[in-house]
Design a protein around this motif. Sequence first.
Motif, PDB file in Angstrom:
ATOM      1  N   VAL A 169       4.476 -39.975  13.416  1.00 10.74           N
ATOM      2  CA  VAL A 169       5.736 -40.075  14.164  1.00 10.74           C
ATOM      3  C   VAL A 169       5.968 -41.505  14.627  1.00 10.74           C
ATOM      4  O   VAL A 169       7.082 -42.033  14.536  1.00 10.74           O
ATOM      5  CB  VAL A 169       5.722 -39.089  15.355  1.00 10.74           C
ATOM      6  CG1 VAL A 169       6.863 -39.373  16.309  1.00 10.74           C
ATOM      7  CG2 VAL A 169       5.796 -37.660  14.855  1.00 10.74           C
ATOM      8  N   THR A 170       4.919 -42.179  15.100  1.00 12.56           N
ATOM      9  CA  THR A 170       5.052 -43.559  15.559  1.00 12.56           C
ATOM     10  C   THR A 170       5.465 -44.487  14.421  1.00 12.56           C
ATOM     11  O   THR A 170       6.337 -45.353  14.595  1.00 12.56           O
ATOM     12  CB  THR A 170       3.729 -44.040  16.186  1.00 12.56           C
ATOM     13  OG1 THR A 170       3.383 -43.167  17.253  1.00 12.56           O
ATOM     14  CG2 THR A 170       3.862 -45.444  16.733  1.00 12.56           C
ATOM     15  N   MET A 171       4.859 -44.310  13.268  1.00 13.20           N
ATOM     16  CA  MET A 171       5.212 -45.154  12.118  1.00 13.20           C
ATOM     17  C   MET A 171       6.661 -44.907  11.691  1.00 13.20           C
ATOM     18  O   MET A 171       7.371 -45.859  11.346  1.00 13.20           O
ATOM     19  CB  MET A 171       4.257 -44.873  10.955  1.00 13.20           C
ATOM     20  CG  MET A 171       2.821 -45.289  11.228  1.00 13.20           C
ATOM     21  SD  MET A 171       2.641 -47.016  11.669  1.00 13.20           S
ATOM     22  CE  MET A 171       2.974 -47.786  10.123  1.00 13.20           C
ATOM     23  N   ARG A 221       9.804 -47.681  11.756  1.00 12.81           N
ATOM     24  CA  ARG A 221      10.621 -47.949  10.568  1.00 12.81           C
ATOM     25  C   ARG A 221      12.091 -47.640  10.790  1.00 12.81           C
ATOM     26  O   ARG A 221      12.941 -47.993   9.985  1.00 12.81           O
ATOM     27  CB  ARG A 221      10.115 -47.112   9.401  1.00 12.81           C
ATOM     28  CG  ARG A 221       8.786 -47.544   8.882  1.00 12.81           C
ATOM     29  CD  ARG A 221       8.416 -46.735   7.665  1.00 12.81           C
ATOM     30  NE  ARG A 221       7.018 -46.948   7.345  1.00 12.81           N
ATOM     31  CZ  ARG A 221       6.179 -46.006   6.968  1.00 12.81           C
ATOM     32  NH1 ARG A 221       6.599 -44.757   6.863  1.00 12.81           N
ATOM     33  NH2 ARG A 221       4.938 -46.280   6.698  1.00 12.81           N
ATOM     34  N   GLY A 222      12.416 -46.940  11.884  1.00 12.65           N
ATOM     35  CA  GLY A 222      13.798 -46.616  12.185  1.00 12.65           C
ATOM     36  C   GLY A 222      14.250 -45.277  11.644  1.00 12.65           C
ATOM     37  O   GLY A 222      15.449 -44.995  11.607  1.00 12.65           O
ATOM     38  N   ASN A 223      13.330 -44.444  11.213  1.00 14.77           N
ATOM     39  CA  ASN A 223      13.683 -43.121  10.679  1.00 14.77           C
ATOM     40  C   ASN A 223      13.890 -42.126  11.781  1.00 14.77           C
ATOM     41  O   ASN A 223      13.281 -42.072  12.758  1.00 14.77           O
ATOM     42  CB  ASN A 223      12.613 -42.620   9.724  1.00 14.77           C
ATOM     43  CG  ASN A 223      12.519 -43.489   8.486  1.00 14.77           C
ATOM     44  OD1 ASN A 223      13.455 -44.201   8.175  1.00 14.77           O
ATOM     45  ND2 ASN A 223      11.416 -43.416   7.802  1.00 14.77           N
TER      46      ASN A 223
END
Length: 103
Positions: A95-97, A101-103
Amino acid sequence: TTSLLVNYLLLLTSDTILGLMMNFVAFDFLMDIDNIAFHLALEGYLTDSIEYMAKAATKLTLPKKSYAKRHCCRYLDSMFLIVVYLLVVACWILVTMNQLRGN
């Protein structure tokens, strides 16, 4: 374990800090309401049969682990805890990644 999962999902799905706090307060209220009902029953504020059952529930004990003598299953609960912890950390990293990334 279920309450940890619900708290984690509330943390992930809240859009604002106020919404997050309101979700935690509502969840805490729902978790405490059964304890309040149990103590009311234990003190006799509900029917006599419910008071009897509440007092009987306080005397119940859980049996000892039946698999404690078998070597292969002795540490099963500890291994399960570690697996669940690693899954939660993996989900958090995912979730953090995605957020970075802006997803």
